[in-house]
Design a protein around this motif. Structure first.
Motif, mmCIF file in Angstrom:
data_model
loop_
_atom_site.group_PDB
_atom_site.id
_atom_site.type_symbol
_atom_site.label_atom_id
_atom_site.label_comp_id
_atom_site.label_asym_id
_atom_site.label_seq_id
_atom_site.Cartn_x
_atom_site.Cartn_y
_atom_site.Cartn_z
ATOM 1 N N LEU A 1 0.775 -1.240 -0.077
ATOM 2 C CA LEU A 1 0.033 -0.102 0.044
ATOM 3 C C LEU A 1 0.821 1.171 -0.013
ATOM 4 O O LEU A 1 0.476 2.326 -0.585
ATOM 5 C CB LEU A 1 -0.977 -0.082 1.243
ATOM 6 C CG LEU A 1 -1.944 -1.066 1.228
ATOM 7 C CD1 LEU A 1 -2.904 -1.114 2.583
ATOM 8 C CD2 LEU A 1 -2.555 -1.349 0.302
ATOM 9 N N GLY A 2 1.902 1.046 0.726
ATOM 10 C CA GLY A 2 2.940 2.235 0.766
ATOM 11 C C GLY A 2 3.659 2.555 -0.628
ATOM 12 O O GLY A 2 4.162 3.434 -0.881
ATOM 13 N N ARG A 3 3.444 1.614 -1.569
ATOM 14 C CA ARG A 3 4.194 1.892 -3.100
ATOM 15 C C ARG A 3 3.158 1.794 -4.064
ATOM 16 O O ARG A 3 3.313 1.696 -5.159
ATOM 17 C CB ARG A 3 5.075 0.679 -3.193
ATOM 18 C CG ARG A 3 6.335 1.119 -2.490
ATOM 19 C CD ARG A 3 7.021 -0.211 -2.128
ATOM 20 N NE ARG A 3 8.283 0.206 -1.212
ATOM 21 C CZ ARG A 3 8.171 0.336 0.128
ATOM 22 N NH1 ARG A 3 7.235 0.291 0.571
ATOM 23 N NH2 ARG A 3 9.473 0.723 0.641
ATOM 24 N N GLY B 1 -7.678 -16.919 9.472
ATOM 25 C CA GLY B 1 -6.574 -16.497 10.266
ATOM 26 C C GLY B 1 -5.959 -15.329 10.095
ATOM 27 O O GLY B 1 -5.596 -14.423 11.072
ATOM 28 N N PRO B 2 -5.631 -14.830 8.818
ATOM 29 C CA PRO B 2 -4.989 -13.611 8.308
ATOM 30 C C PRO B 2 -5.400 -12.451 8.341
ATOM 31 O O PRO B 2 -5.036 -11.108 8.328
ATOM 32 C CB PRO B 2 -4.535 -13.891 6.982
ATOM 33 C CG PRO B 2 -4.751 -15.289 6.636
ATOM 34 C CD PRO B 2 -5.775 -15.636 7.504
ATOM 35 N N ALA B 3 -6.923 -12.260 8.822
ATOM 36 C CA ALA B 3 -7.789 -11.022 8.796
ATOM 37 C C ALA B 3 -7.278 -10.113 9.409
ATOM 38 O O ALA B 3 -6.923 -8.756 9.074
ATOM 39 C CB ALA B 3 -9.046 -11.691 9.231
ATOM 40 N N GLU B 4 -6.915 -10.214 10.731
ATOM 41 C CA GLU B 4 -6.467 -9.223 11.680
ATOM 42 C C GLU B 4 -5.015 -8.793 11.004
ATOM 43 O O GLU B 4 -4.565 -7.535 11.203
ATOM 44 C CB GLU B 4 -6.335 -9.710 13.339
ATOM 45 C CG GLU B 4 -7.746 -10.305 13.672
ATOM 46 C CD GLU B 4 -8.497 -9.178 14.033
ATOM 47 O OE1 GLU B 4 -8.055 -8.002 13.990
ATOM 48 O OE2 GLU B 4 -9.570 -9.362 14.227
ATOM 49 N N ALA B 5 -4.145 -9.522 10.641
ATOM 50 C CA ALA B 5 -2.895 -9.157 10.198
ATOM 51 C C ALA B 5 -3.125 -8.349 9.026
ATOM 52 O O ALA B 5 -2.157 -7.445 8.698
ATOM 53 C CB ALA B 5 -2.008 -10.290 10.006
ATOM 54 N N ILE B 6 -4.050 -8.515 8.215
ATOM 55 C CA ILE B 6 -4.153 -7.663 6.988
ATOM 56 C C ILE B 6 -4.673 -6.658 7.357
ATOM 57 O O ILE B 6 -4.316 -5.335 7.012
ATOM 58 C CB ILE B 6 -5.192 -8.595 6.107
ATOM 59 C CG1 ILE B 6 -4.465 -9.990 5.714
ATOM 60 C CG2 ILE B 6 -5.727 -7.788 4.928
ATOM 61 C CD1 ILE B 6 -5.414 -10.594 4.750
ATOM 62 N N ALA B 7 -5.749 -6.452 8.311
ATOM 63 C CA ALA B 7 -6.267 -5.147 8.834
ATOM 64 C C ALA B 7 -5.220 -4.105 9.347
ATOM 65 O O ALA B 7 -5.346 -2.888 9.275
ATOM 66 C CB ALA B 7 -7.377 -5.355 9.988
ATOM 67 N N ARG B 8 -4.198 -4.724 10.221
ATOM 68 C CA ARG B 8 -3.160 -3.919 10.742
ATOM 69 C C ARG B 8 -2.259 -3.298 9.544
ATOM 70 O O ARG B 8 -1.952 -2.308 9.622
ATOM 71 C CB ARG B 8 -2.384 -4.709 11.606
ATOM 72 C CG ARG B 8 -3.006 -5.069 12.843
ATOM 73 C CD ARG B 8 -2.025 -5.719 13.881
ATOM 74 N NE ARG B 8 -1.234 -6.745 13.404
ATOM 75 C CZ ARG B 8 -1.930 -7.978 13.793
ATOM 76 N NH1 ARG B 8 -3.183 -8.179 14.466
ATOM 77 N NH2 ARG B 8 -1.339 -9.265 13.438
ATOM 78 N N GLY B 9 -2.136 -4.090 8.327
ATOM 79 C CA GLY B 9 -1.297 -3.507 7.392
ATOM 80 C C GLY B 9 -2.051 -2.533 6.627
ATOM 81 O O GLY B 9 -1.683 -1.404 5.790
ATOM 82 N N MET B 10 -3.633 -2.555 6.507
ATOM 83 C CA MET B 10 -4.281 -1.643 5.929
ATOM 84 C C MET B 10 -4.733 -0.489 6.761
ATOM 85 O O MET B 10 -5.038 0.727 6.122
ATOM 86 C CB MET B 10 -5.754 -2.338 5.457
ATOM 87 C CG MET B 10 -5.385 -3.508 4.440
ATOM 88 S SD MET B 10 -7.109 -4.340 4.463
ATOM 89 C CE MET B 10 -8.175 -2.864 3.757
#
Length: 266
Positions: free
Chosen positions: A18-20, A33-42
Motif C-alpha cells: 500500500l505504501g508503494r 486466520g490472516p484477517a487481523e494481520a491484513i487489517a493492521r497492514g491496511m
C-alpha cells in the motif's frame, strides 16, 4: 497465498504494498486466520484502498472459508468483514465464486443479488461485481446490466486453446472481454501468473518462462482489464510483482513467447 506467511510478515507485506501504490486488495482468504494481520497492514491507508469483499462466502466452524447461498449467513459474514477491515469509499461487493448455472440461478433468486444492490444503495459498497472462472456464467451476469466489475481468471495459459493450427486465443474468451468493455464493466484479473505455471518454462504451455512483468502486460492489454490481483506469500514475491512498474516496454513484451500470437485487443 498470503495466508502462508506469518502474521508479522502479512502485515509487513500489506503495508509495503500500500505504501508503494497498490490500492486494490481482494479480501477472500482460504482461512480467517490472516484477517487481523491484513487489517493492521491496511489501517493507516484504509480510505485509499479498494477492498473486494466477497458476498456469499463465510468462515465455517473449522475456520475455513466456504461458499454459502444462505442470505442471513451471507449478511453476518459481510458485517464481520466490515468490522475487521472497516469501510472505504470505493469498495466492491463481489458475488462469490459462481461457475455453474444452478448456482447462478440461486444467487439471482435467493436474495444475494438483491442484497448486493441494497448495499450499494446504502453506500456500504460503491460497486457490484462477481467472481467466476466461467465464460458462460460471466456473460449471464453481464446481461443483468447490474454489474460494475468482475473478477476473472485471465492469462495466456487459460486464454489459448489447442486447435488444428496450433495454439490460438479462445474466441469465446476474447468475445467476453470485448463485451465487458462495451458495457463498461471492469475486469480485475485473478491467476495472472496461472498459479505460477507461466513463470516456469517446464510448466508453461508455451515452453518458455514468462516474467511477472510480461504476464501483467498481457492481462492489461485486453479490453476491460483494470487491475491484476497477484497472489503473493512472501515479501520477495511482492517485490517481484512490482517489477512491472519499472520494466521497459521491451521487458514487458510477450509476443515472442506466445509464438507471435498477441492478444486480440480490437
Amino acid at each position: 497465498s498470503l495466508h502462508e506467511a506469518s502474521d508479522r510478515e502479512i502485515t509487513q507485506i500489506v503495508d509495503y504494498a500500500l505504501g508503494r501504490g497498490v490500492n486494490l486488495l481482494d479480501m477472500i482468504m482460504p482461512t480467517a486466520g490472516p484477517a487481523e494481520a491484513i487489517a493492521r497492514g491496511m489501517q493507516s491507508r484504509r480510505k485509499d484502498v479498494i477492498a473486494q469483499f466477497h458476498i456469499g462466502s463465510y468462515t465455517n466452524m473449522a475456520g475455513v472459508t466456504d461458499r454459502t447461498r444462505d442470505l442471513e449467513e451471507t449478511k453476518k459474514a459481510f458485517e464481520r468483514e466490515l468490522n475487521i477491515y472497516g469501510s472505504g469509499d470505493s469498495d466492491i461487493g463481489m458475488l462469490h465464486y459462481i461457475d455453474q448455472t444452478d448456482d447462478f440461478d440461486a444467487v439471482i433468486n435467493n436474495g444475494l443479488l438483491d442484497y448486493a444492490v441494497k448495499l450499494k444503495e446504502q453506500g456500504k459498497i460503491r460497486y457490484i461485481g462477481f467472481s467466476s472462472h466461467s465464460v458462460d456464467i460471466s456473460k449471464k451476469f453481464l446481461q443483468t446490466g447490474l454489474m460494475d466489475t468482475f473478477m476473472f481468471s485471465l492469462n495466456p495459459a487459460y486464454d489459448f486453446e489447442n486447435t488444428s493450427e496450433g495454439l490460438r486465443v479462445s474466441q469465446e474468451r476474447a468475445e467476453l472481454y470485448a463485451e465487458a468493455e462495451k458495457r463498461g464493466v471492469g475486469i480485475t484479473v485473478m491467476k495472472c501468473y496461472a498459479g505460477g505455471k507461466l513463470l516456469s518454462a517446464s510448466n508453461s504451455p508455451f515452453g518458455k518462462a514468462m516474467t511477472t512483468s510480461q504476464c501483467v502486460q498481457y492481462c492489461l492489454d485486453w479490453p476491460a482489464v483494470i487491475s491484476c490481483v497477484a497472489g503473493v506469500k512472501s515479501m520477495e514475491e511482492m517485490k517481484a510483482s512490482f517489477e512491472y512498474l519499472t520494466a521497459t516496454p521491451e521487458q514487458r513484451e510477450y509476443i515472442s513467447i506466445l509464438g507471435g500470437k498477441a492478444a486480440v485487443t480490437e
